[in-house]
Design a protein around this motif. Sequence first.
Motif, mmCIF file in Angstrom:
data_model
loop_
_atom_site.group_PDB
_atom_site.id
_atom_site.type_symbol
_atom_site.label_atom_id
_atom_site.label_comp_id
_atom_site.label_asym_id
_atom_site.label_seq_id
_atom_site.Cartn_x
_atom_site.Cartn_y
_atom_site.Cartn_z
ATOM 1 N N THR A 53 -32.872 -20.828 2.572
ATOM 2 C CA THR A 53 -31.801 -21.611 1.961
ATOM 3 C C THR A 53 -31.286 -20.938 0.696
ATOM 4 N N LEU A 54 -32.208 -20.447 -0.115
ATOM 5 C CA LEU A 54 -31.845 -19.781 -1.371
ATOM 6 C C LEU A 54 -30.956 -18.564 -1.122
ATOM 7 N N LEU A 55 -31.247 -17.819 -0.062
ATOM 8 C CA LEU A 55 -30.504 -16.597 0.218
ATOM 9 C C LEU A 55 -29.148 -16.861 0.859
ATOM 10 N N HIS A 56 -29.014 -17.989 1.550
ATOM 11 C CA HIS A 56 -27.761 -18.256 2.260
ATOM 12 C C HIS A 56 -26.771 -19.082 1.446
ATOM 13 N N LYS A 57 -27.266 -19.909 0.573
ATOM 14 C CA LYS A 57 -26.410 -20.855 -0.154
ATOM 15 C C LYS A 57 -25.285 -20.185 -0.961
ATOM 16 N N PRO A 58 -25.526 -19.065 -1.667
ATOM 17 C CA PRO A 58 -24.439 -18.471 -2.458
ATOM 18 C C PRO A 58 -23.232 -18.067 -1.617
ATOM 19 N N ALA A 59 -23.454 -17.621 -0.374
ATOM 20 C CA ALA A 59 -22.331 -17.206 0.464
ATOM 21 C C ALA A 59 -21.412 -18.373 0.775
ATOM 22 N N ASP A 60 -21.997 -19.545 1.026
ATOM 23 C CA ASP A 60 -21.171 -20.723 1.302
ATOM 24 C C ASP A 60 -20.367 -21.136 0.072
ATOM 25 N N ALA A 61 -21.017 -21.109 -1.084
ATOM 26 C CA ALA A 61 -20.306 -21.463 -2.321
ATOM 27 C C ALA A 61 -19.176 -20.474 -2.596
ATOM 28 N N MET A 62 -19.441 -19.194 -2.341
ATOM 29 C CA MET A 62 -18.430 -18.169 -2.546
ATOM 30 C C MET A 62 -17.226 -18.405 -1.644
ATOM 31 N N THR A 63 -17.476 -18.823 -0.406
ATOM 32 C CA THR A 63 -16.388 -19.099 0.536
ATOM 33 C C THR A 63 -15.478 -20.203 0.021
ATOM 34 N N ILE A 64 -16.077 -21.308 -0.423
ATOM 35 C CA ILE A 64 -15.285 -22.449 -0.876
ATOM 36 C C ILE A 64 -14.427 -22.070 -2.081
ATOM 37 N N VAL A 65 -15.035 -21.413 -3.077
ATOM 38 C CA VAL A 65 -14.293 -21.071 -4.285
ATOM 39 C C VAL A 65 -13.204 -20.041 -3.987
ATOM 40 N N ALA A 66 -13.509 -19.045 -3.150
ATOM 41 C CA ALA A 66 -12.505 -18.038 -2.799
ATOM 42 C C ALA A 66 -11.306 -18.676 -2.113
ATOM 43 N N LEU A 67 -11.563 -19.616 -1.202
ATOM 44 C CA LEU A 67 -10.470 -20.303 -0.525
ATOM 45 C C LEU A 67 -9.650 -21.148 -1.505
ATOM 46 N N MET A 68 -10.322 -21.778 -2.466
ATOM 47 C CA MET A 68 -9.608 -22.580 -3.454
ATOM 48 C C MET A 68 -8.708 -21.714 -4.315
ATOM 49 N N LEU A 69 -9.224 -20.571 -4.735
ATOM 50 C CA LEU A 69 -8.422 -19.682 -5.582
ATOM 51 C C LEU A 69 -7.226 -19.134 -4.827
ATOM 52 N N ARG A 70 -7.421 -18.813 -3.532
ATOM 53 C CA ARG A 70 -6.310 -18.326 -2.722
ATOM 54 C C ARG A 70 -5.256 -19.402 -2.505
ATOM 55 N N SER A 71 -5.660 -20.661 -2.598
ATOM 56 C CA SER A 71 -4.731 -21.780 -2.425
ATOM 57 C C SER A 71 -4.022 -22.138 -3.731
ATOM 58 N N GLY A 72 -4.341 -21.427 -4.803
ATOM 59 C CA GLY A 72 -3.702 -21.678 -6.082
ATOM 60 C C GLY A 72 -4.342 -22.782 -6.895
ATOM 61 N N VAL A 73 -5.558 -23.190 -6.518
ATOM 62 C CA VAL A 73 -6.262 -24.232 -7.264
ATOM 63 C C VAL A 73 -6.767 -23.661 -8.585
ATOM 64 N N SER A 74 -6.795 -24.491 -9.618
ATOM 65 C CA SER A 74 -7.257 -24.028 -10.921
ATOM 66 C C SER A 74 -8.747 -23.710 -10.880
ATOM 67 N N SER A 75 -9.169 -22.775 -11.714
ATOM 68 C CA SER A 75 -10.573 -22.403 -11.760
ATOM 69 C C SER A 75 -11.447 -23.572 -12.214
ATOM 70 N N ARG A 76 -10.891 -24.458 -13.032
ATOM 71 C CA ARG A 76 -11.667 -25.618 -13.495
ATOM 72 C C ARG A 76 -12.010 -26.532 -12.321
ATOM 73 N N LEU A 77 -11.016 -26.820 -11.475
ATOM 74 C CA LEU A 77 -11.274 -27.669 -10.310
ATOM 75 C C LEU A 77 -12.224 -26.959 -9.352
ATOM 76 N N ALA A 78 -12.076 -25.639 -9.212
ATOM 77 C CA ALA A 78 -12.965 -24.882 -8.335
ATOM 78 C C ALA A 78 -14.416 -25.002 -8.796
#
Length: 280
Positions: free
Chosen positions: A164-189
């Motif tokens: 779980t420890l090794l896989h969890k960062p990749a999922d978090a990275m996916t969500i934040v990367a998609l938010m940034l590409r959508s123009g969401v603010s870094s604070r909301l991300a």
Amino acid sequence: MLVILSLFCTLIVAVSLLGGVTPLALVLNHTRLQIYLSFSAGTMLGAAFFHMLPEAVRMGSPGTVRWSAVGLLSLFFLERFFSFHHHESTDPKSTDDHDHDHDHVGHGHEHGETAGRALSWGTAAFGLGIHSLVGGVALASAVAADFADRKALGATGLGVFLATLLHKPADAMTIVALMLRSGVSSRLAHLVNLGFALMIPLGAALFFVGVGNLSPHSTSALTAVALSFSAGTFLCIALSDLLPELQFHSHDRFKLSVALLAGFFLMVGTSAIEFVESAL
């Protein structure tokens, strides 16, 4: 038990938050991401086969393994209808994640946004949040199984924690990367990533709420079912990361294979430690 589980949850939340910071601070190209995912998938496969399923059979019965099929199919349909399991490169120059045009056994298929499979960050956060919630149940049930057997942390809880420890960062990275590409603010991300990180301890808490008022026999049976179900979700997640490599990553097959085996044998090694301890 609760102290160890709390420590595990705290560490997982920390690495999840760090994974969410990665798209804001670092560039992780496609090849590096795939090597990391191969290693992570190897740990999840090893945890399912060498820790979770054997422990589920020991605490329940051979028939308990059937719940792994339920777990695998549940996560499969969750991803089919809400968000398929996908990881984003943080390299803005990389197009590998979106523009694959490959021929599958004589049938042309487009992979990426042109095929209508574009991910929105909302559906990704929902889908990955649910499977993280299940991951919290997996972690809690694994630690509970260890303490029910030996009154101490064993290889099952440690193996599930590491996977779980090794896989969890990749999922978090996916969500934040998609938010940034959508123009969401870094604070909301950051706020969404915090909520996503807390899904693991929430899942662990839900497990203990569920078994809190049960008899020891019922608790053992439910823990066995939770372990088997969670093993199925681990297999689904690992295979969703690994199977695309067969078609799309032949150029890195040696590096990706080594990473996969390294993660798999890490779990084999932890199970061997427990086997030696039980023999002494």
